[in-house]
Every structure is written in C-alpha cells, then in structure tokens.
Design an enzyme around this catalytic site. Structure first.
Site, PDB file in Angstrom:
ATOM      1  N   ARG A  90       0.861  -1.188   0.000  1.00  8.83           N
ATOM      2  CA  ARG A  90       0.000   0.000   0.000  1.00  8.83           C
ATOM      3  C   ARG A  90       0.902   1.244   0.000  1.00  8.83           C
ATOM      4  O   ARG A  90       1.807   1.334   0.826  1.00  8.83           O
ATOM      5  CB  ARG A  90      -0.949  -0.008   1.210  1.00  8.83           C
ATOM      6  CG  ARG A  90      -1.942  -1.175   1.147  1.00  8.83           C
ATOM      7  CD  ARG A  90      -3.080  -1.001   2.114  1.00  8.83           C
ATOM      8  NE  ARG A  90      -3.988   0.062   1.714  1.00  8.83           N
ATOM      9  CZ  ARG A  90      -4.940   0.546   2.504  1.00  8.83           C
ATOM     10  NH1 ARG A  90      -5.090   0.098   3.738  1.00  8.83           N
ATOM     11  NH2 ARG A  90      -5.751   1.490   2.071  1.00  8.83           N
ATOM     12  N   ASP A 238      -2.274   9.028   7.604  1.00 11.90           N
ATOM     13  CA  ASP A 238      -1.462   8.005   6.925  1.00 11.90           C
ATOM     14  C   ASP A 238      -0.076   8.512   6.600  1.00 11.90           C
ATOM     15  O   ASP A 238       0.873   7.740   6.482  1.00 11.90           O
ATOM     16  CB  ASP A 238      -2.157   7.534   5.646  1.00 11.90           C
ATOM     17  CG  ASP A 238      -3.268   6.575   6.009  1.00 11.90           C
ATOM     18  OD1 ASP A 238      -4.349   7.047   6.380  1.00 11.90           O
ATOM     19  OD2 ASP A 238      -3.013   5.354   5.968  1.00 11.90           O
TER      20      ASP A 238
HETATM   21  O1  MRU Z   1      -7.538   2.479   4.070  1.00 13.88           O
HETATM   22  P1  MRU Z   1      -7.293   2.394   5.545  1.00 13.88           P
HETATM   23  O2  MRU Z   1      -8.434   1.790   6.295  1.00 13.88           O
HETATM   24  O3  MRU Z   1      -5.972   1.719   5.848  1.00 13.88           O
HETATM   25  O4  MRU Z   1      -7.171   3.898   6.006  1.00 13.88           O
HETATM   26  C1  MRU Z   1      -6.973   4.163   7.363  1.00 13.88           C
HETATM   27  C2  MRU Z   1      -6.947   5.600   7.688  1.00 13.88           C
HETATM   28  O5  MRU Z   1      -7.087   6.455   6.840  1.00 13.88           O
HETATM   29  C3  MRU Z   1      -6.638   5.967   9.114  1.00 13.88           C
HETATM   30  O6  MRU Z   1      -7.292   7.128   9.484  1.00 13.88           O
HETATM   31  C4  MRU Z   1      -5.128   6.176   9.271  1.00 13.88           C
HETATM   32  O7  MRU Z   1      -4.424   5.090   8.741  1.00 13.88           O
HETATM   33  C5  MRU Z   1      -4.730   6.396  10.668  1.00 13.88           C
HETATM   34  S1  MRU Z   1      -4.849   4.943  11.627  1.00 13.88           S
HETATM   35  C6  MRU Z   1      -4.308   5.254  13.180  1.00 13.88           C
END
Ligand code: MRU
Length: 348
Positions: A90, A238
């Site tokens: 990812r 992220d």
């Molecule tokens: O696509 P995801 O579910 O991995 O996205 C997660 C998010 O956007 C969260 O807000 C982020 O990773 C912070 S987690 C502590």
C-alpha cells in the site's frame, strides 16, 4: 479513574506465526487468521484484512520476520526480496516504509551472525515495533486529553482506533484517554464511504468499550456541526508532510473544511512514525487508487450500473492551514508545523 484495557488483538506474533483479526468480516464475525508465509501477509495488507497506518507497519515488520523464518541461506537476497514485496502493498501510509526501514537497519546489525540469531533478532524487532506502537498511543492519549473538555462531542472519520494500530488507537486512543480521565465523551463516527471503516470498525470498537457512539453517514457531518452538536474533530493520518499537510482517508479534507466553516477545532493524532519530513508538502504524497469494486459494490452487491466510469482515490490531503494541532506521542505540534514537527522528530 476508569482503565480501558487493550482488549482487541489486531495483530500478534504467536509461536513463530502472525495472527490477525480479519477486519473485512467485522462487525459480523470475529475471525482470527494465522499466517506462516510472508506473501500471505503481504496480500492480507493489500486486501485490508489489516489496515490503518500503524497496523500496516507492524504487519509488514512481522511479515518480514516471518519470511526470514523459512529461509535456509544466510538470507541476504531473500531479505531484500521480502522487503521489496512488502513495500509494494500500500503506497500512502508511510508507517509501512518506516517499519521496513527499521527491519533493514536491524538486519544490518545482525547480518554477520548465524542464521538462527538473525531470525530471532528480526522477530524480536517486529515485536518491539508492536510494543512501542501501543506505548506511543498511550502517551498520545495523555497529550491529547489536555485538549478535551470535561464534556465533549467528538467527530471522527474512518477508523484510527485499536484496529488501526497495535492497540489503543491514535484518534480513538485520545477518546479512550479522555474517558479514562472521567470525561463525558460522545463520539460521532462518520460511516466512511466506500469501505465503511467508520460504520464497521469505529462503531464496533467504541461500542465494545462502552463509549457512547452515534453513527452518521459522511454527508451528515455538516448538519450536526451547524447544529453545534460537534465540539471538536479528531482524525488519524497516513502520512504527514514536513509542512503539516495531512494525508488521511478520503473524505477527511471535506470534514476539515466543514470544521473550519463552523469554527470547530480539527485535530490530527499520529505517531512520529507517520511523519514524512522528506516531503515538503502534501502534494508529494502518493495517493492510493483502489479497486472500483469497493465503490460500486456493498458487501458484494452491485449498487451502480455496469459499464460506468468510477474513481476511487482512497486518501486525500488536508492542507496544514485547516489543522488546529497535530497530537503525537512527544507532544502537541502547532503551526508553523515545519518547525514544530522537526523539533519533535529531532527530540527522539
Ligand atoms: O484504508 P485504511 O483503512 O488503511 O485507512 C486508514 C486511515 O485512513 C486511518 O485514518 C489512518 O491510517 C490512521 S490509523 C491510526
């Protein structure tokens, strides 16, 4: 003081294997899957068995340690191959690359040792990353708690909770800390289209902890803000660029704009491992584009016509001027972020 234990085992290193709660099945089923092959761990990250920036980092580290368990040479080439595979899972969450880098550094220190010691050392490093993440979240919770009034209605987007980390959570870690300090907290959880992390995961884990939560669809956030039903917003991240621009789940930017229009503080909670000071602004953050299937289907049922054009950027970037503060385990950073974030990174 009410104590909230870390009850949800998002991921665990157990008897030389990686065990993960399959988040795709929540809230309906609580199924733990056991992984003994690094390729399966890489696919679990891609398919979002596990997701959330810090949890992705922990999974990648454990996946690397796992892959090295089954190597029979001194493993240098194999190590590079496993790391390269993990780094393709990812693109947006920088915690992934941070964790891979940590494993690489550890490998450098261990490489002259016999294979069994390299394997043991890498497994320990992955578990250390896991433990440090929980510890960072606890500390972030204490810092963030200072910003929370005795009674607060908090809106959050996506899931930045125990499920998105090794445990306790970032944004939801602050909610948990405030509850532990006896504050009266109520959370509005945005449903978070298209993958429904808010409805499926945030609502599930808050409900499990008996923290009052109201689920709303994403397009209701403005309605409740205008009614003065939201005191503050806390979201996770992220990747955060050096200037404080924040990449987070798609829709976060819209929430930040709404918060600004309604004079509501907009806080971001993230560990230092989510900072990417190599990027001067959020424009440089790679945004993952996920399968259109996640947009045109809900639980495998098609909800849009066949043959139409679909887009699915999974993240957006909130410009730093919309961010009231960034809460980390080392304290609360405020604008100008270029200075405050750099100071926190250097203080480690
Ligand atoms: O696509 P995801 O579910 O991995 O996205 C997660 C998010 O956007 C969260 O807000 C982020 O990773 C912070 S987690 C502590």
């Amino acid at each position: 003081m009410r104590k909230i234990e870390v009850m949800i085992n998002t991921i665990e290193w157990k008897d030389g294997k990686v065990v993960m709660l399959d988040q795709r099945l929540l809230p309906g089923e609580e199924i733990y899957r056991e992984y003994s092959d690094y390729e399966e761990v890489a696919r679990a990250i891609e398919d979002m068995v596990i997701r959330g920036a810090p949890a992705i980092g922990v999974a990648a580290a454990m996946g690397i340690a796992l892959g090295m368990q089954s190597t029979d040479s001194n493993g240098e080439q194999e190590f590079d191959r496993i790391c390269a595979r993990m780094s393709k899972t990812r693109p947006t969450a920088v915690n992934l690359f941070w964790a891979i880098k940590r494993m690489k550094n550890r490998f450098e220190e261990l490489r002259h040792l016999p294979l069994d010691q390299i394997q043991a050392g890498l497994a320990l490093e992955a578990q250390q990353i896991y433990l440090e993440d929980i510890e960072a979240n606890r500390r972030m919770g204490e810092h963030g708690n200072e910003l929370i009034p005795a009674e607060a209605q908090i809106l959050t987007h996506c899931n930045a909770g125990a499920l998105a980390t090794a445990g306790y959570g970032t944004a939801l870690g602050i909610v948990r800390a405030a509850v532990e300090h006896g504050k009266r907290i109520h959370v509005f959880a945005d449903e978070t289209r298209p993958f429904l992390q808010g409805a499926r995961l945030t609502a599930w884990e808050l409900h499990k902890d008996n923290i009052p939560v109201t689920l709303i669809t994403d397009n209701m956030a403005g309605y409740f803000m205008k009614q003065r039903k939201v005191d503050l917003v806390i979201v996770g991240a992220d990747r955060i660029a050096a200037n404080g621009d924040v990449a987070n789940k798609i829709g976060t930017y819209s929430v930040a704009v709404l918060a600004k229009a309604n004079q509501i503080p907009f806080y971001v909670a993230a560990p230092i491992s989510t900072l990417d000071l190599s990027l001067s602004s959020g424009d440089q953050i790679p945004i993952e584009e996920r399968s259109a299937k996640e947009v045109v289907e809900i639980h495998g049922k098609r909800t849009a016509p066949e043959g139409i054009d679909v887009r699915h950027p999974a993240f957006d970037v909130t410009p730093n001027e919309l961010v009231t503060a960034i809460i980390t385990e080392r304290g609360i950073a405020r604008a100008p972020y270029t200075e405050s974030l750099r100071k926190f990174v250097r203080s480690g």
